[in-house]
Each structure stands twice: as C-alpha cells, then as structure tokens.
Design a protein around this motif. Structure first.
Motif, mmCIF file in Angstrom:
data_model
loop_
_atom_site.group_PDB
_atom_site.id
_atom_site.type_symbol
_atom_site.label_atom_id
_atom_site.label_comp_id
_atom_site.label_asym_id
_atom_site.label_seq_id
_atom_site.Cartn_x
_atom_site.Cartn_y
_atom_site.Cartn_z
ATOM 1 N N HIS A 23 2.487 -14.870 -22.994
ATOM 2 C CA HIS A 23 3.509 -13.949 -23.479
ATOM 3 C C HIS A 23 4.049 -13.098 -22.338
ATOM 4 O O HIS A 23 5.232 -12.788 -22.281
ATOM 5 C CB HIS A 23 2.925 -13.012 -24.540
ATOM 6 N N THR A 24 3.153 -12.686 -21.428
ATOM 7 C CA THR A 24 3.501 -11.778 -20.341
ATOM 8 C C THR A 24 3.017 -12.357 -19.025
ATOM 9 O O THR A 24 1.919 -12.909 -18.941
ATOM 10 C CB THR A 24 2.853 -10.391 -20.549
ATOM 11 N N GLY A 25 3.844 -12.231 -17.998
ATOM 12 C CA GLY A 25 3.463 -12.634 -16.655
ATOM 13 C C GLY A 25 3.463 -11.429 -15.733
ATOM 14 O O GLY A 25 4.301 -10.525 -15.872
ATOM 15 N N VAL A 26 2.503 -11.407 -14.820
ATOM 16 C CA VAL A 26 2.377 -10.307 -13.857
ATOM 17 C C VAL A 26 2.222 -10.907 -12.467
ATOM 18 O O VAL A 26 1.357 -11.767 -12.256
ATOM 19 C CB VAL A 26 1.157 -9.409 -14.182
ATOM 20 N N VAL A 27 3.051 -10.468 -11.523
ATOM 21 C CA VAL A 27 2.961 -10.920 -10.141
ATOM 22 C C VAL A 27 2.217 -9.872 -9.324
ATOM 23 O O VAL A 27 2.607 -8.696 -9.311
ATOM 24 C CB VAL A 27 4.359 -11.151 -9.533
ATOM 25 N N LEU A 28 1.140 -10.300 -8.671
ATOM 26 C CA LEU A 28 0.411 -9.427 -7.746
ATOM 27 C C LEU A 28 0.801 -9.774 -6.316
ATOM 28 O O LEU A 28 0.859 -10.948 -5.949
ATOM 29 C CB LEU A 28 -1.102 -9.602 -7.908
ATOM 30 N N GLU A 29 1.051 -8.747 -5.531
ATOM 31 C CA GLU A 29 1.344 -8.919 -4.106
ATOM 32 C C GLU A 29 0.621 -7.826 -3.343
ATOM 33 O O GLU A 29 0.783 -6.638 -3.656
ATOM 34 C CB GLU A 29 2.851 -8.819 -3.837
ATOM 35 N N GLY A 30 -0.188 -8.212 -2.380
ATOM 36 C CA GLY A 30 -0.849 -7.231 -1.527
ATOM 37 C C GLY A 30 -1.705 -6.233 -2.263
ATOM 38 O O GLY A 30 -1.825 -5.067 -1.856
ATOM 39 N N GLY A 31 -2.312 -6.656 -3.363
ATOM 40 C CA GLY A 31 -3.212 -5.767 -4.091
ATOM 41 C C GLY A 31 -2.527 -4.808 -5.029
ATOM 42 O O GLY A 31 -3.152 -3.864 -5.525
ATOM 43 N N ARG A 32 -1.236 -5.049 -5.310
ATOM 44 C CA ARG A 32 -0.489 -4.206 -6.245
ATOM 45 C C ARG A 32 0.357 -5.079 -7.159
ATOM 46 O O ARG A 32 0.702 -6.210 -6.811
ATOM 47 C CB ARG A 32 0.419 -3.235 -5.492
ATOM 48 N N VAL A 33 0.706 -4.538 -8.319
ATOM 49 C CA VAL A 33 1.600 -5.238 -9.231
ATOM 50 C C VAL A 33 3.020 -5.096 -8.713
ATOM 51 O O VAL A 33 3.527 -3.981 -8.522
ATOM 52 C CB VAL A 33 1.496 -4.670 -10.665
ATOM 53 N N ALA A 34 3.691 -6.248 -8.466
ATOM 54 C CA ALA A 34 5.054 -6.238 -7.938
ATOM 55 C C ALA A 34 6.096 -6.496 -9.011
ATOM 56 O O ALA A 34 7.225 -6.011 -8.917
ATOM 57 C CB ALA A 34 5.187 -7.293 -6.835
ATOM 58 N N LEU A 35 5.729 -7.263 -10.037
ATOM 59 C CA LEU A 35 6.720 -7.649 -11.046
ATOM 60 C C LEU A 35 6.017 -7.969 -12.343
ATOM 61 O O LEU A 35 4.956 -8.607 -12.355
ATOM 62 C CB LEU A 35 7.497 -8.884 -10.563
ATOM 63 N N THR A 36 6.590 -7.525 -13.435
ATOM 64 C CA THR A 36 6.067 -7.823 -14.771
ATOM 65 C C THR A 36 7.214 -8.264 -15.657
ATOM 66 O O THR A 36 8.307 -7.711 -15.593
ATOM 67 C CB THR A 36 5.399 -6.575 -15.394
ATOM 68 N N GLY A 37 6.979 -9.265 -16.483
ATOM 69 C CA GLY A 37 7.998 -9.716 -17.424
ATOM 70 C C GLY A 37 7.405 -10.674 -18.422
ATOM 71 O O GLY A 37 6.210 -10.990 -18.375
ATOM 72 N N THR A 38 8.216 -11.172 -19.329
ATOM 73 C CA THR A 38 7.719 -12.197 -20.235
ATOM 74 C C THR A 38 7.453 -13.468 -19.434
ATOM 75 O O THR A 38 8.034 -13.684 -18.365
ATOM 76 C CB THR A 38 8.731 -12.500 -21.348
ATOM 77 N N GLY A 39 6.588 -14.304 -19.956
ATOM 78 C CA GLY A 39 6.330 -15.573 -19.278
ATOM 79 C C GLY A 39 7.605 -16.376 -19.104
ATOM 80 O O GLY A 39 7.856 -16.958 -18.041
ATOM 81 N N ALA A 40 8.450 -16.394 -20.119
ATOM 82 C CA ALA A 40 9.703 -17.147 -20.064
ATOM 83 C C ALA A 40 10.637 -16.579 -19.005
ATOM 84 O O ALA A 40 11.287 -17.325 -18.263
ATOM 85 C CB ALA A 40 10.373 -17.125 -21.440
ATOM 86 N N ASP A 41 10.728 -15.240 -18.929
ATOM 87 C CA ASP A 41 11.608 -14.619 -17.941
ATOM 88 C C ASP A 41 11.182 -14.950 -16.518
ATOM 89 O O ASP A 41 12.014 -15.239 -15.654
ATOM 90 C CB ASP A 41 11.629 -13.103 -18.131
#
Length: 268
Positions: free
Chosen positions: A213-231
């Motif tokens: 349902h939700t995707g989260v991108v981690l970069e360098g030990g921090r959350v960089a981007l959050t959105g729906t999996g489809a987005d």
C-alpha cells in the motif's frame, strides 16, 4: 522544502528521529517513519541505506541511540526483543531460519515457543495449514528437503503461530528463482488480504512495491520519499534509481490493494 500529507489518526508504529548503528558508526541518522495498521509498507533503497537496520531496531535486536519507537501508543524503545515479541512484533530475517532436520509442522509450531497452551497451538496450526496449502501438503516433510522458496513460505506461515500484530519481513525474495519469488510475494499479498500489518524490506523494489500500500525510500539513513506503492512504481526518478528501468504503470496487484493512508511525501 517538505510537502506534508495526512497520516493515520492512530498509526500502528511510529519511528521519530531514530538513530542507530553498530559500535561507533551510525546507520540510521534520524528516521521518521509511520506504519498504518492493516497495511503493507515496503522499504526500498540502496545497499547500506539502513533498511535491515530499521527492522532490527523495531524488533529489538538493536537498541536505538536516540529517538523513539512507538507501537500501539506505547514507547517500546528500551524493551527487549522478547518483550516486543510478546506485544505482537514478529521478525523474519534474511537468512533461512528453519530447522532442516525437523518437519514442516514442527517448524511452524516452533513459532509458538512462548505459548504454553497446547490446544491453542493446535488450533493455530489448523488455521495456518488451511491458509497455506504448501504447509498442509508438506507437513510431515523435513524442512531441509524444501526448495528455497518453499522454506521462505514456511517461515512466513510460522509467524502466524503468534497471531502477530506486525510482521517484519527482511528481503524475503533474496536468492530465490523467479518462480519462487512469485510464490513468496503471493504469500505477502495473502497477508495483506487478511488484514495483516507488514513492514517489508525488499531489494527487488518493483515486486515489493507491487504488493504494498505504501512505499518508503531510504537514503543515507533517512527517509527521502514516501508514497503509495503505485505512485512510486510510476515515478520516473524512482524507476531510474531503484527499479532498474524506466518506470512503468503499477501492475494490477498493486492497484487492487485497499487505498493507503496517504499520498506521496518528498522529504528534502
């Protein structure tokens, strides 16, 4: 600049400014993460970004240096791994964790080792066997005789012995052939259909996002981007950096999931 979006009114899990690492080195450098109940959330990102460390910090295998981990409204940051397990957080690690000389049924029942009620264990076994045909069909087989994909399916099934509130899955498809990967992601989709809460770390970002349902991108030990999996699947930048090709429209398995709690949030 940070865009904001509505978050769940009563999140299941929240990480607020969490830092953690090994020895003197920090891997997580201020992670802010929210996981909604009854949803599948997928963490993606490059190697070393802190995905597996995040799961370990949630399950209690690693204590945070700072920040808080809140689960169902309770600060669990300093609780032991066993105490978190008893609260309903179950962690399936990357490495295969079945006992090869024991049967599939014995391995599944080992998932309830903290339970003392044999009747309850038997009832949950029946429920798991009904939900996972592989478990029922191979109940008497030694776990070591199963393929890698079959073993991972049994590991996922075993988590249900404790009727968990949150399931943490770390790279469930790693090292598997394409057919086995499909079977494992089908098991994750089945958990979602049953209303289970799952936090998934997956290097195969396209498949992980497709069942989330939700995707989260981690970069360098921090959350960089959050959105729906489809987005995230259809985001050109995410496609270029993490999906190995130009982004494509989200597959049906992603769009058929219930609507997630929020939309994209870019954190700069």
């Amino acid at each position: 600049m940070t865009d904001t979006t509505a978050e769940p009114a009563n999140p299941l899990l929240t990480l607020d400014g969490v830092t953690a690492g090994y020895g003197a080195g920090l891997i997580l450098k201020g992670v802010d993460l929210t996981v909604a109940a009854g949803r599948v959330t997928c963490l993606i990102g490059p190697n070393g970004s802190g995905k597996s460390t995040t799961l370990k910090t949630i399950s209690g295998l690693l204590k945070p240096n700072s920040g808080t981990v809140t689960f169902r409204g309770e600060d669990i940051s300093r609780l032991s791994a066993r105490e978190r397990l008893l609260r309903g957080i179950v962690h399936v690690p990357q490495d295969r964790s079945l006992f090869p000389a024991m049967t599939v049924r014995e391995n599944v029942e080992m998932g309830g080792y903290v339970l003392r009620d044999r009747r309850l264990i038997a009832e949950r076994w029946e429920h798991i066997a009904a939900s996972f045909p592989l478990v029922a069909d191979r109940a008497g087989a030694h776990a070591g005789s199963l393929s890698g994909g079959e073993q991972k399916t049994v590991e996922i099934a075993r988590t249900l012995m404790l009727d968990p509130v949150l399931i943490l899955l770390d790279e469930p498809s790693i090292g598997l052939d394409p057919k086995s990967r499909v079977a494992v992601f089908r098991s994750v989709a089945d958990l979602a259909a049953a209303g289970r809460s799952v936090l998934l770390v997956e290097q195969n970002a396209r498949s992980g996002l497709a069942v989330s349902h939700t995707g989260v991108v981690l970069e360098g030990g921090r959350v960089a981007l959050t959105g729906t999996g489809a987005d995230l699947l259809s985001d050109p930048e995410v496609g270029r950096l993490y999906l190995g090709a130009a982004a494509r429209p989200a597959p049906p398995s992603a769009s058929s999931l219930p609507s997630p709690a929020g939309d994209r949030t870019r954190q700069d």
